[in-house]
Structure formats: C-alpha cells, structure tokens
Motif scaffolding. Sequence first.
Motif, PDB file in Angstrom:
ATOM      1  N   LEU A  42       0.854  -1.188   0.000  1.00  0.00           N
ATOM      2  CA  LEU A  42       0.000   0.000   0.000  1.00  0.00           C
ATOM      3  C   LEU A  42       0.887   1.234   0.000  1.00  0.00           C
ATOM      4  N   SER A  43       0.628   2.083  -0.973  1.00  0.00           N
ATOM      5  CA  SER A  43       1.443   3.284  -1.071  1.00  0.00           C
ATOM      6  C   SER A  43       0.529   4.505  -1.139  1.00  0.00           C
ATOM      7  N   ILE A  44       0.650   5.353  -0.151  1.00  0.00           N
ATOM      8  CA  ILE A  44      -0.188   6.561  -0.079  1.00  0.00           C
ATOM      9  C   ILE A  44       0.736   7.758  -0.268  1.00  0.00           C
ATOM     10  N   LYS A  45       0.389   8.592  -1.257  1.00  0.00           N
ATOM     11  CA  LYS A  45       1.271   9.730  -1.540  1.00  0.00           C
ATOM     12  C   LYS A  45       0.512  11.049  -1.445  1.00  0.00           C
TER      13      LYS A  45
ATOM     14  N   GLU B 184     -10.484  20.340   6.087  1.00  0.00           N
ATOM     15  CA  GLU B 184      -9.454  19.433   5.568  1.00  0.00           C
ATOM     16  C   GLU B 184      -9.124  18.385   6.632  1.00  0.00           C
ATOM     17  N   ALA B 185      -9.620  17.175   6.389  1.00  0.00           N
ATOM     18  CA  ALA B 185      -9.443  16.110   7.382  1.00  0.00           C
ATOM     19  C   ALA B 185      -8.113  15.382   7.195  1.00  0.00           C
ATOM     20  N   LEU B 186      -7.580  15.404   5.969  1.00  0.00           N
ATOM     21  CA  LEU B 186      -6.254  14.839   5.715  1.00  0.00           C
ATOM     22  C   LEU B 186      -5.427  15.918   5.028  1.00  0.00           C
ATOM     23  N   LYS B 187      -4.266  16.180   5.602  1.00  0.00           N
ATOM     24  CA  LYS B 187      -3.466  17.293   5.071  1.00  0.00           C
ATOM     25  C   LYS B 187      -2.159  16.789   4.491  1.00  0.00           C
ATOM     26  N   GLY B 188      -2.268  15.975   3.466  1.00  0.00           N
ATOM     27  CA  GLY B 188      -1.045  15.502   2.825  1.00  0.00           C
ATOM     28  C   GLY B 188      -0.415  14.331   3.559  1.00  0.00           C
ATOM     29  N   VAL B 189      -1.134  13.216   3.564  1.00  0.00           N
ATOM     30  CA  VAL B 189      -0.632  12.024   4.247  1.00  0.00           C
ATOM     31  C   VAL B 189       0.144  11.146   3.271  1.00  0.00           C
ATOM     32  N   SER B 190       1.341  10.756   3.650  1.00  0.00           N
ATOM     33  CA  SER B 190       2.124   9.809   2.853  1.00  0.00           C
ATOM     34  C   SER B 190       2.505   8.646   3.745  1.00  0.00           C
ATOM     35  N   LEU B 191       2.369   7.449   3.181  1.00  0.00           N
ATOM     36  CA  LEU B 191       2.622   6.259   3.995  1.00  0.00           C
ATOM     37  C   LEU B 191       2.876   5.085   3.065  1.00  0.00           C
ATOM     38  N   GLU B 192       3.906   4.314   3.390  1.00  0.00           N
ATOM     39  CA  GLU B 192       4.193   3.103   2.609  1.00  0.00           C
ATOM     40  C   GLU B 192       4.053   1.928   3.558  1.00  0.00           C
TER      41      GLU B 192
ATOM     42  N   GLY C  29      -4.185   7.713  17.186  1.00  0.00           N
ATOM     43  CA  GLY C  29      -4.515   9.130  17.094  1.00  0.00           C
ATOM     44  C   GLY C  29      -5.750   9.429  17.901  1.00  0.00           C
ATOM     45  N   PRO C  30      -5.852  10.654  18.386  1.00  0.00           N
ATOM     46  CA  PRO C  30      -7.020  11.014  19.196  1.00  0.00           C
ATOM     47  C   PRO C  30      -8.277  11.120  18.345  1.00  0.00           C
ATOM     48  N   ASN C  31      -9.428  11.321  18.951  1.00  0.00           N
ATOM     49  CA  ASN C  31     -10.690  11.497  18.222  1.00  0.00           C
ATOM     50  C   ASN C  31     -10.544  12.618  17.209  1.00  0.00           C
ATOM     51  N   GLY C  32     -11.019  12.350  16.011  1.00  0.00           N
ATOM     52  CA  GLY C  32     -11.014  13.396  14.986  1.00  0.00           C
ATOM     53  C   GLY C  32      -9.677  13.581  14.303  1.00  0.00           C
TER      54      GLY C  32
ATOM     55  N   VAL D  72       4.208   1.481  14.183  1.00  0.00           N
ATOM     56  CA  VAL D  72       3.200   2.350  14.755  1.00  0.00           C
ATOM     57  C   VAL D  72       3.256   3.683  14.036  1.00  0.00           C
ATOM     58  N   GLY D  73       2.084   4.167  13.632  1.00  0.00           N
ATOM     59  CA  GLY D  73       2.006   5.508  13.056  1.00  0.00           C
ATOM     60  C   GLY D  73       1.180   6.366  13.982  1.00  0.00           C
ATOM     61  N   VAL D  74       1.619   7.572  14.170  1.00  0.00           N
ATOM     62  CA  VAL D  74       0.838   8.484  15.001  1.00  0.00           C
ATOM     63  C   VAL D  74       0.275   9.561  14.101  1.00  0.00           C
ATOM     64  N   ILE D  75      -1.038   9.732  14.173  1.00  0.00           N
ATOM     65  CA  ILE D  75      -1.705  10.698  13.311  1.00  0.00           C
ATOM     66  C   ILE D  75      -2.475  11.672  14.193  1.00  0.00           C
ATOM     67  N   ASN D  76      -2.394  12.933  13.831  1.00  0.00           N
ATOM     68  CA  ASN D  76      -3.158  13.942  14.567  1.00  0.00           C
ATOM     69  C   ASN D  76      -3.485  15.088  13.634  1.00  0.00           C
ATOM     70  N   LYS D  77      -4.715  15.580  13.716  1.00  0.00           N
ATOM     71  CA  LYS D  77      -5.164  16.704  12.896  1.00  0.00           C
ATOM     72  C   LYS D  77      -4.836  16.524  11.423  1.00  0.00           C
ATOM     73  N   GLY D  78      -5.035  15.308  10.928  1.00  0.00           N
ATOM     74  CA  GLY D  78      -4.864  15.073   9.499  1.00  0.00           C
ATOM     75  C   GLY D  78      -3.430  14.945   9.038  1.00  0.00           C
ATOM     76  N   GLU D  79      -2.520  14.843   9.977  1.00  0.00           N
ATOM     77  CA  GLU D  79      -1.126  14.686   9.574  1.00  0.00           C
ATOM     78  C   GLU D  79      -0.495  13.504  10.285  1.00  0.00           C
ATOM     79  N   ILE D  80       0.372  12.810   9.558  1.00  0.00           N
ATOM     80  CA  ILE D  80       1.122  11.730  10.186  1.00  0.00           C
ATOM     81  C   ILE D  80       2.315  12.364  10.892  1.00  0.00           C
ATOM     82  N   LEU D  81       2.385  12.162  12.194  1.00  0.00           N
ATOM     83  CA  LEU D  81       3.467  12.793  12.946  1.00  0.00           C
ATOM     84  C   LEU D  81       4.706  11.921  12.951  1.00  0.00           C
TER      85      LEU D  81
END
Lengths: 253, 311
Positions: B5-8, B19-27, B38-41, B204-213
Amino acid sequence: MNWSAISAIYVFEMARFFRTIAQSLISPVLSTSLYFVVFGAAIGSRIDEVEGVSYGAFIVPGLIMLTVMTQAISNASFGIYFPKFIGTIYELLSAPINFLEIVMGYVGAAATKAMFIGIIILITSFFFVDIQIQNPLAMVLFLVLTCVSFALFGFIIGIWAGNFEQLQLVPLLIVTPLVFLGGSFYSISMLPPVWQTISMFNPVVYLISGFRWAFFGVADVHIGMSLLAIAGFTGLCLGAVWWIFKTGWRIRQ
Amino acid sequence: MPTILSIKDLRKAYDGGFEALKGVSLEIDEGEIIALLGPNGAGKTTLISTVCGITMPTSGSVTVAGFDILRDFRQARSLIGLVPQEIALEPFERVINTVRFSRGLFGKGRKDAAVEDILRRLSLWDKRDSQIRALSGGMKRRVLIAKALAHEPRVLFLDEPTAGVDVELRKDMWEIVEGLRADGVTTILTTHYIEEAEAIADRVGVINKGEILLVEDKDKLMARMGQKQLNVQLTTQLDAVPEALGGYDLTLGDEGWTLIYSYDTKSERTGITKLLTDVAGVGLQLRDVVTRQSSLEDIFVSLVKEPEGSA
Ligand SMILES: Nc1ncnc2c1ncn2[C@@H]1O[C@H](COP(=O)(O)OP(=O)(O)OP(=O)(O)O)[C@@H](O)[C@H]1O
Ligand SMILES: [Mg+2]
C-alpha cells in the motif's frame, strides 16, 4: 462487469422480499380486491361498458399499473435507502463494483418484485372478471418497461432522500395523484374537453393507455405515443442515474 | 518485503472545506501489521475511507499492490477488506447469508468451504443461522470481520476493532490478526489503545489533525524513546537534590520523598550501582526502589500534545 456482485445484490434483495412474502403479497391482493368491489361492483353496476369493454375488466390494466408503479418505486427507493440509513452502504462503496452494477442489482430486484405482484393481481382479477389479453407480447413488454423505469425512478428517490419523510414524499405528492388521474379507473374520453387536454400532460396516461391497448385493443392515445412515453421516461431515469454515477451525488463525499 | 500500500500526499477536504487529511504519505509493506494511533477526529477513519473508496480523495494518490484506487478501482478494491468503526449490519439477515453476500459483492464465486472456514475461525459457525439482531455486540463485530475476510483480501483495515469489546474478544481478535499475518495478509488497524499497538503492531504511526506525525518500528520507537526511570523512595523528605549527587541526572518527586533517576536502558552502563552507593554515601536511607519503563503512551502523549503556547 462484475456479474457476481450484481447477482449477490439481486439475490440478497429478493431474499428480503421472500422473507416477508406474505405481507408483500397480501396487501396488494387485498387492496386490489377492494378496488374490484368498490369500482367494479358498486360503480360498475352503473357504467356497464367503456369502449365496448365491461367496466370491471376495463379497470384491470389500470389497477395493475397503479400497483406496479407504486411497488416498483417503493421497493427500489427503500432498497437503496435502507443501506444508507443503517450504514451498510459502506460495503457497496468499498466493493469492486461501479454504480451501474449497483443500479442493476437493486433496480433488477425491485422490478422483479413489482412484476411478481403485478402478475398476482392479474391472476386475482381473473376471479372477479372475465378478461382476454389480445396482445400478450405487448402486455409483457409494457409491464416490464414500466417495472424497470419506475424502479429506476424509485432508486433515484432513494439516493436523493435524506430521511424517511422524503422517501415517502415524492410517491405521495407526485406519483399517486398522477397515477389516479392517469385514467386507471376511467377513459380519458369520458372527461370534459379541458380535462382531456390537461390529461395529455400526464405521462402516466400514456402508459396506462398503452397497457390497456395490449389487453383490449382500445386506447386513449395512439400506441406509438405510449411506447414513446415509456421509452422517454426510461431514458430520462437512465440519464439521471448516469449523472449520479458521474458525480457521486449523495453517495460518495 | 514489497510495498503493498502506497499513499502519496493524500488530501481530503470534506464539503464545507474542512481538511481532514493534510497531505498524508505512507508506505506499507506486505505482511506487516501497522497500528495508527490518534485522538478522536485525527483523521484515521477518513484515511481508511479514502483508501477503501467510501470517500473521494481531494488530491494525492493511493495504490494497492500497484493498482491505483481510482483508475484500477476493481483490482485495488478486490484486494482490500474493511471492518468499519461503526457496526452496520442488516438486522434481519442471517449471519451466513451476509457473509456470502460480501463474498459475491467482491466478485468471488460462491464457495461454501471458504465461508465455513472464516465463520469457524471467528467462532461464528454455531451462530451461522442466527439473525444478526439476535447477536451480542461482540459477535456483531466478529460478523463484520467475517464479511471483510469473505473475499480473502490481501490487505485488511480494522477501524478500531476493539472499541467496546471485552478483554477476551480483544485477545481473540489479536490472535485472528496474527493468524492472518501467517497467511501474508497485511493489517492496518486504528486504535486509541496504546496497549493494542504495543501488543500486535510491527510498526506504529501516530496521526493527529490530518497529519502523520511519525511512523516507526514499534521496537525501535520503544527503544528510542524508551527511557527508564529509577525511583528511589527515601525515608526522609528532601527540599533539594543533595549537592554531592549533582553529577547525576536527578529530579525530586513525590514532594521530596523520591529521587527520580532517568537512564537509557540501551547504554552500556546505567550507573545505577554507583548512584545507589552514592545515595547511601550521603547518608540517605532507602525505603524502596522502583523502576518504570516509559511506554508508547508517554511517547504518544508527548507527540500529540500541543506545543506550549500554540493552543
Ligand atoms: N462526512 C464528514 N463531513 C465533514 N467532516 C467530517 C466528515 N467525516 C469526518 N469529518 C471530520 O473529519 C475529521 C476526522 O474525522 P475522522 O472520523 O477521520 O477521525 P478519527 O481519527 O477516525 O476519529 P475517531 O477516533 O473519533 O474515530 C473530524 O474533524 C471530523 O469531524
Ligand atoms: Mg474513526
């Protein structure tokens, strides 16, 4: 084409129908019988013949159309609205199918159910009146086209509806009046001239007239016009479905 | 392992502009288990919904085994199974029929053996002829999993699979995920529970406010951030760290009753022995000694916490 998916939807929807087969059939059969009693026996005793056909027989095609149209709409609109309502639509949206396949599954099932009920009513009416079908092929064609086009229309309503009230709104406010005023229980020629002209704007008049022509060879409008009307309505619904498909309207955010 | 899975640079703005996702990239590699915390929302469900085709991406691209989720949606979606966050099932339908339906919907022919195998694995076989409405909440969740697995997907999304699920079922679920991994299935799960990520995830991926931290190997993450604390509880209360112990990284805790020493478990010498000797040397009496490993939770909290003053 993902035929497996289309048939999965179709079978699933038909299973819902057969699970409640008693309810699905009793209510249309009962109301049709009531129509026969009220219109056929009570009113029919005062009008003996319409265009050479006994009144009881004359109303049979209209009755079938009335039921088939309302059933096709309510089945199809409910069929697609329900998954939206309970959330199971997620599965349709995440499946490897396109919108047209979803439409084929739901509309196909809704049309089949409506057709089934239409045939049951036809059989019921044999118990009340004596009818012969002059042009069975045309009758079947009209029945199928009506089932499919109204199921398509119902599907669009189901996609559009945001709540149960809206789901009932269009059938109640638009379809039922059009169908009742569409000559189910009378011939358009029995109306005063003004109303005859107004009736010509009611698309349902063409459908019922065509269907009746298949039974008795008598019609309010030319059979070609009837065919044109049903084809036009089907085309309109298909166009709307295509547009929904292209834009994802009310389905995908 | 090849990437499955490749997300760019995936962006998703809902109607109304949020904007719920702000430029998420993940392989994501084939066969791995990745937990998105990630927290709620935060955008976890939005991310999953976009990959699975429930919502449309605003921009960016996603491929599954090389298939674009929009252009080659049939191939891409055939490979994916989704267990949604909310339980959504037809109440009057029978368990086995809903699972068959899912299989058919995903273009697989009817195969009773496969369906039976899935139902057995999820301990639903005995309930196969029950109506969904007659099942408990936990069983309904299993049905959702069974439906997601019905077409033998290569990638499984579990959106908060253990929310509202008892300990027993949670363990079962982890076992199921482990079992799927053995078959080479890739699992992406979202969770609020750190223990869940700690227990089964490889990454583990940490996501918050639409961004992968951050996305990191769980073990590395634990090790990197994995400081240990030694709490030396004293019999006397101090108001400052004694000067003689100034050479250690010490703080006072518990209103002066405890000396807290942070050290790195990975370093060769932790300095504990020397510290304890020196503590005794300045005449302090020990009441107890406790060590504490910082958990993913601490890491998580420190990552999603608003930086001071920005709130
Ligand atoms: N259909 C929608 N329309 C508008 N905004 C939405 C929609 N769905 C989600 N959002 C917003 O997008 C953001 C992310 O929501 P999302 O459901 O992805 O979060 P989440 O990480 O799954 O949260 P949770 O842990 O509570 O499930 C939230 O601010 C939410 O309000
Ligand atoms: Mg969520």
